[in-house]
Scaffold this motif. Structure first.
Motif, PDB file in Angstrom:
ATOM      1  N   VAL A 155       0.837  -1.201   0.000  1.00 17.83           N
ATOM      2  CA  VAL A 155       0.000   0.000   0.000  1.00 17.83           C
ATOM      3  C   VAL A 155       0.877   1.258   0.000  1.00 17.83           C
ATOM      4  CG1 VAL A 155      -1.732   1.303   1.282  1.00 17.83           C
ATOM      5  CG2 VAL A 155      -1.889  -1.169   1.176  1.00 17.83           C
ATOM      6  N   VAL A 156       1.936   1.234   0.822  1.00 14.45           N
ATOM      7  CA  VAL A 156       2.840   2.384   0.894  1.00 14.45           C
ATOM      8  C   VAL A 156       3.519   2.605  -0.459  1.00 14.45           C
ATOM      9  CG1 VAL A 156       4.950   3.260   1.936  1.00 14.45           C
ATOM     10  CG2 VAL A 156       3.242   2.164   3.368  1.00 14.45           C
ATOM     11  N   ASP A 158       2.411   1.721  -3.375  1.00 15.62           N
ATOM     12  CA  ASP A 158       1.404   2.230  -4.317  1.00 15.62           C
ATOM     13  C   ASP A 158       1.211   3.730  -4.148  1.00 15.62           C
ATOM     14  OD1 ASP A 158       1.079  -0.256  -5.281  1.00 15.62           O
ATOM     15  OD2 ASP A 158      -0.936  -0.592  -4.491  1.00 15.62           O
ATOM     16  N   ALA A 159       1.117   4.159  -2.870  1.00 18.33           N
ATOM     17  CA  ALA A 159       0.873   5.575  -2.607  1.00 18.33           C
ATOM     18  C   ALA A 159       2.036   6.420  -3.119  1.00 18.33           C
ATOM     19  CB  ALA A 159       0.659   5.804  -1.118  1.00 18.33           C
ATOM     20  N   LEU A 160       3.266   5.938  -2.937  1.00 18.76           N
ATOM     21  CA  LEU A 160       4.428   6.714  -3.371  1.00 18.76           C
ATOM     22  C   LEU A 160       4.534   6.742  -4.896  1.00 18.76           C
ATOM     23  CD1 LEU A 160       7.083   5.759  -0.727  1.00 18.76           C
ATOM     24  CD2 LEU A 160       5.951   7.941  -1.046  1.00 18.76           C
ATOM     25  N   MET A 161       4.244   5.608  -5.519  1.00 21.22           N
ATOM     26  CA  MET A 161       4.290   5.589  -6.986  1.00 21.22           C
ATOM     27  C   MET A 161       3.247   6.526  -7.562  1.00 21.22           C
ATOM     28  SD  MET A 161       5.256   1.877  -8.414  1.00 21.22           S
ATOM     29  CE  MET A 161       4.023   0.869  -7.680  1.00 21.22           C
ATOM     30  N   SER A 162       2.107   6.631  -6.851  1.00 15.60           N
ATOM     31  CA  SER A 162       1.055   7.529  -7.325  1.00 15.60           C
ATOM     32  C   SER A 162       1.476   8.985  -7.215  1.00 15.60           C
ATOM     33  CB  SER A 162      -0.227   7.334  -6.518  1.00 15.60           C
ATOM     34  OG  SER A 162      -0.668   6.023  -6.669  1.00 15.60           O
ATOM     35  N   ARG A 163       2.546   9.254  -6.476  1.00 17.08           N
ATOM     36  CA  ARG A 163       3.045  10.625  -6.410  1.00 17.08           C
ATOM     37  C   ARG A 163       4.301  10.778  -7.250  1.00 17.08           C
ATOM     38  NH1 ARG A 163       3.053  11.511  -0.150  1.00 17.08           N
ATOM     39  NH2 ARG A 163       4.029  13.496  -0.588  1.00 17.08           N
ATOM     40  N   GLY A 164       4.427   9.901  -8.208  1.00 21.11           N
ATOM     41  CA  GLY A 164       5.477  10.101  -9.202  1.00 21.11           C
ATOM     42  C   GLY A 164       6.821   9.515  -8.863  1.00 21.11           C
ATOM     43  N   LEU A 165       6.925   8.694  -7.819  1.00 21.09           N
ATOM     44  CA  LEU A 165       8.204   8.083  -7.492  1.00 21.09           C
ATOM     45  C   LEU A 165       8.401   6.871  -8.396  1.00 21.09           C
ATOM     46  CD1 LEU A 165      10.530   8.315  -5.424  1.00 21.09           C
ATOM     47  CD2 LEU A 165       9.387   6.546  -4.120  1.00 21.09           C
ATOM     48  N   GLU A 166       9.549   6.819  -9.065  1.00 24.85           N
ATOM     49  CA  GLU A 166       9.823   5.694  -9.970  1.00 24.85           C
ATOM     50  C   GLU A 166      10.397   4.541  -9.174  1.00 24.85           C
ATOM     51  OE1 GLU A 166       9.311   4.961 -13.056  1.00 24.85           O
ATOM     52  OE2 GLU A 166       9.149   6.792 -14.249  1.00 24.85           O
ATOM     53  N   GLU A 168       9.918   1.500 -10.211  1.00 20.34           N
ATOM     54  CA  GLU A 168      10.064   0.406 -11.160  1.00 20.34           C
ATOM     55  C   GLU A 168      11.411   0.411 -11.868  1.00 20.34           C
ATOM     56  OE1 GLU A 168       6.734   2.126 -12.615  1.00 20.34           O
ATOM     57  OE2 GLU A 168       5.327   0.479 -12.317  1.00 20.34           O
ATOM     58  N   ARG A 169      12.109   1.584 -11.867  1.00 15.39           N
ATOM     59  CA  ARG A 169      13.422   1.552 -12.481  1.00 15.39           C
ATOM     60  C   ARG A 169      14.400   2.437 -11.706  1.00 15.39           C
ATOM     61  NH1 ARG A 169      10.456   3.750 -17.576  1.00 15.39           N
ATOM     62  NH2 ARG A 169      10.486   5.959 -17.056  1.00 15.39           N
ATOM     63  N   TYR A 181      12.277   6.118   1.627  1.00 13.47           N
ATOM     64  CA  TYR A 181      10.938   6.701   1.522  1.00 13.47           C
ATOM     65  C   TYR A 181       9.883   5.699   1.960  1.00 13.47           C
ATOM     66  CZ  TYR A 181      12.806  10.531  -1.275  1.00 13.47           C
ATOM     67  OH  TYR A 181      13.485  11.615  -1.714  1.00 13.47           O
ATOM     68  N   PRO A 185       7.048   5.729   6.377  1.00 14.90           N
ATOM     69  CA  PRO A 185       5.631   5.498   6.713  1.00 14.90           C
ATOM     70  C   PRO A 185       5.392   4.111   7.286  1.00 14.90           C
ATOM     71  CG  PRO A 185       5.889   5.997   4.366  1.00 14.90           C
ATOM     72  CD  PRO A 185       7.245   5.983   4.955  1.00 14.90           C
TER      73      PRO A 185
ATOM     74  N   ASN B  50      -4.326   4.585 -12.562  1.00 18.75           N
ATOM     75  CA  ASN B  50      -2.977   5.105 -12.849  1.00 18.75           C
ATOM     76  C   ASN B  50      -1.971   3.971 -13.047  1.00 18.75           C
ATOM     77  OD1 ASN B  50      -2.507   4.247 -10.277  1.00 18.75           O
ATOM     78  ND2 ASN B  50      -1.619   6.159  -9.553  1.00 18.75           N
ATOM     79  N   LEU B  52      -1.350   1.230 -11.330  1.00 17.93           N
ATOM     80  CA  LEU B  52      -0.803   0.441 -10.216  1.00 17.93           C
ATOM     81  C   LEU B  52      -1.151  -1.019 -10.431  1.00 17.93           C
ATOM     82  CD1 LEU B  52      -1.647   2.696  -7.165  1.00 17.93           C
ATOM     83  CD2 LEU B  52       0.632   2.033  -7.920  1.00 17.93           C
ATOM     84  N   SER B  76       0.693   9.017 -13.233  1.00 23.13           N
ATOM     85  CA  SER B  76       0.217   9.752 -12.063  1.00 23.13           C
ATOM     86  C   SER B  76       0.274  11.267 -12.280  1.00 23.13           C
ATOM     87  CB  SER B  76       0.984   9.344 -10.808  1.00 23.13           C
ATOM     88  OG  SER B  76       2.344   9.494 -11.005  1.00 23.13           O
ATOM     89  N   PHE B  83      -4.993   7.977  -1.311  1.00 19.26           N
ATOM     90  CA  PHE B  83      -5.415   6.746  -0.669  1.00 19.26           C
ATOM     91  C   PHE B  83      -6.127   7.029   0.643  1.00 19.26           C
ATOM     92  CE2 PHE B  83      -2.349   5.447  -3.708  1.00 19.26           C
ATOM     93  CZ  PHE B  83      -2.873   4.269  -4.189  1.00 19.26           C
ATOM     94  N   HIS B  88      -0.292   5.730   5.609  1.00 17.60           N
ATOM     95  CA  HIS B  88       0.430   4.944   4.609  1.00 17.60           C
ATOM     96  C   HIS B  88       1.186   5.824   3.633  1.00 17.60           C
ATOM     97  CE1 HIS B  88      -2.203   1.201   5.204  1.00 17.60           C
ATOM     98  NE2 HIS B  88      -0.985   0.938   5.603  1.00 17.60           N
ATOM     99  N   LEU B  90       2.432   9.441   4.253  1.00 21.93           N
ATOM    100  CA  LEU B  90       3.256  10.584   4.646  1.00 21.93           C
ATOM    101  C   LEU B  90       4.610  10.108   5.163  1.00 21.93           C
ATOM    102  CD1 LEU B  90       0.416  12.492   6.476  1.00 21.93           C
ATOM    103  CD2 LEU B  90       1.225  12.818   4.153  1.00 21.93           C
ATOM    104  N   ASN B 105       9.624  15.039  -8.017  1.00 22.73           N
ATOM    105  CA  ASN B 105       9.649  13.830  -8.839  1.00 22.73           C
ATOM    106  C   ASN B 105       9.313  14.145 -10.286  1.00 22.73           C
ATOM    107  OD1 ASN B 105      10.321  11.860  -6.964  1.00 22.73           O
ATOM    108  ND2 ASN B 105       8.215  11.737  -6.227  1.00 22.73           N
ATOM    109  N   TYR B 135       3.485  13.929  10.963  1.00 26.04           N
ATOM    110  CA  TYR B 135       2.940  12.993  11.942  1.00 26.04           C
ATOM    111  C   TYR B 135       2.411  13.681  13.188  1.00 26.04           C
ATOM    112  CZ  TYR B 135       4.562   9.246   9.067  1.00 26.04           C
ATOM    113  OH  TYR B 135       4.736   8.384   8.030  1.00 26.04           O
TER     114      TYR B 135
END
Lengths: 260, 277
Positions: A155-156, A158-166, A168-169, A181, A185, B50, B52, B76, B83, B88, B90, B105, B135
């Protein structure tokens, strides 16, 4: 290295002789296999030991899980072999093979134990040998939360990838930084969760009585005695071989064989 | 052009089917609510938006691009997903850094970053916490921060998973206001929610899911005021719609079906005036 590695240490319910053994006799088997892998230091006898372990795994119908996690371990195995091979002055192949085999034999010993023993049985065995319940509960709960942790990690990520963190490479440096990163969390979340679990436990009366009666008693049967005696015999035989100098002669003989 | 097109998508986790041939369009300038029972596949569906998750069969197009052909990070930029659980998501040392993260990014120009962060913090009423640790914020503030972290880079589609879970009334109204202003900017907003009242107040269109399938789709009013549809997905009707239903059953002839409090009021006033006349 992925979470696949953990496959070999996650209990699977099956109805085999090994699964039905008393956890204490399985623990003896673990001690014997661990002791043997540490006392042996040549690839030939270690292979014989591994074959013995694999027979036990086959009886427990758990070879597939073991094999899957061995593939997960492959990177570490290559590193063990390569580091030994590059750093040794002599008998390069002999010793690096032996160290790699030892690593496999050790992990296999632990995987036999954990694949066939439920966390609850383990806690019972620990309690029976005098470990306080606070600690046994801590142990079983930490095992229980491994899959939960794996899901949280997803889940963490997924959330980071959704904010543009790559994720996958990227090169090795990027990947290490990305793991930081991920960890922040995850750690904060798990700490908060553990506080909540502790409160929930207390709310349900944990810690009211010092000695809690277990729901079922452990029974030591005939197969358990057999396994315990065999394990002790293996340990004693190897110790004798070491002390009498017999193993040293075996090593000497093996070393003078034509290793490439 | 539709922002997101989901075309007969099948998905399963370890052989367990979760989505069974789902088709859906997300349009710009519209608020879409995806609703349904627990385990209906709502969260699985939005994770396709997106990339995932990639469909096992069928396809998902984001502004015409198949999600299998580009990375999640690239997608994205167009589709921001917030989410459910802030914990999960921050991780930065300060609120400001948290908001900057996505901008960096995505290689935003340096001078633009500061301005954008300011703007978003102001929008979500977080500017006084700028240098605090994420937090140390309250649940509602953390939720707003996760939204700020996505809004910062201005995606065309904003997906909110359970935006109102654990939020008090004031926070709910803040989130509602935000959704309305995004809609006014011609963005597409997708909310996944169990909160029928919130959906009634914000959504233009509602999609109901039951065990991995879309059972109906249509204007919010049409769907949320139909008792049999709402029951099928184990939701309740909005209280006003339900009250109107009870009034009708007792013989009060309401001309229209109200869904919001002031609608019910005007219906009743109309009736009273008719009777007086």
């Amino acid at each position: 290295m992925s979470l696949r590695v953990l496959e070999a240490f996650k209990f699977r319910r099956r109805n085999t002789v090994i699964h039905l053994l008393d956890p204490r006799s399985k623990f003896m088997l673990l001690v014997a296999f661990t002791g043997a892998s540490l006392m042996l230091s040549d690839p030939v006898t270690l292979t014989v030991l591994l074959i013995g372990e694999l027979v036990v795994l086959a009886v427990a119908k758990a070879v597939r899980e073991w094999h899957r996690s061995l593939r997960g371990f492959s990177l570490i195995l290559i590193m063990v072999f390569a580091l030994n091979y590059l750093s040794l002055p002599s008998n390069k192949l002999f010793t690096s093979l032996a160290m790699t085999m030892r690593f496999i034999a050790l992990t296999t010993a632990f995987s036999i134990f954990f694949l066939t023993t439920t966390p609850d049985e383990l806690a019972l065995a620990l309690e029976a040998s005098g470990v306080p319940r606070d600690y046994t509960l801590m142990f079983t709960m930490s095992l229980r939360f491994v899959p939960t942790l794996a899901r949280d990690l997803q889940v963490v990520a997924d959330a980071l990838m959704s904010r543009g963190l790559e994720l996958e490479r990227g090169g090795i440096r990027d990947r290490v930084r990305n793991y930081v990163y991920l960890l922040v969390p995850l750690i904060v979340y798990e700490l908060r969760r553990s506080l909540m679990v502790a409160e929930a436990l207390e709310a349900r009366g944990f810690g009211l009585s010092k000695r809690v009666e277990p729901y079922h008693e452990l029974r030591f049967g005939l197969p358990d005695y057999a396994i315990t005696i065999l394990s002790l015999a293996l340990l004693l035989a190897l110790a004798y071989a070491h002390l009498s100098g017999y193993y040293a002669r075996v090593l000497e003989y093996l070393l003078q064989l034509p290793w490439p | 052009m539709d922002a997101v097109v989901v075309d007969r998508v099948f998905f399963s986790y370890d052989e367990v089917p979760v989505l069974k041939g789902v088709s859906l369009r997300v349009r710009l300038g519209e608020v879409l609510a995806i609703m349904g029972e627990n385990g209906a596949g709502k969260t699985t569906l939005i994770r396709h938006f997106n990339g995932l998750l990639k469909p096992k069969r069928g396809r998902v197009l984001v502004f015409g691009v198949d999600t299998r052909e580009v990375s999640v990070a690239q997608l994205s930029r167009k589709v921001g997903i917030v989410f459910q659980n802030p914990d999960h998501q921050l991780f930065a040392e300060s609120v400001e850094k948290e908001v900057e993260f996505a901008l960096r990014n995505m290689d935003y120009p340096e001078e633009g970053v500061k301005e954008r962060v300011e703007q978003v913090l102001r929008l979500l009423d977080l500017e006084k916490y700028r240098s605090r640790s994420p937090y140390s914020l309250s649940v509602g503030e953390r939720k707003r921060l996760t939204i700020a972290a996505i809004l910062s880079y201005d995606p065309d589609v904003l997906v909110l998973d359970e935006p109102t879970a654990g939020q008090d009334f004031i926070n709910k109204m803040r989130i509602k206001g935000l959704i309305e202003s995004l809609k006014a900017q011609r963005k597409a907003v997708v909310i996944v929610t169990h909160d029928v009242e919130f959906a009634a107040q914000t959504a233009d269109r509602v999609v109901l899911m039951v065990s991995g399938e879309i059972v109906c789709e249509g204007p919010a009013r049409e769907i949320l005021t139909a008792p049999e549809l709402v029951m099928k997905s184990r939701l309740s009707m909005p209280q006003i719609a339900y009250s109107a239903l009870l009034l009708r059953r007792r013989g009060v002839a309401l001309p229209d079906t109200p869904m919001l409090p002031d609608e019910l009021c005007s219906e009743l006033i109309k009736l009273v005036r008719q009777n007086v006349a």
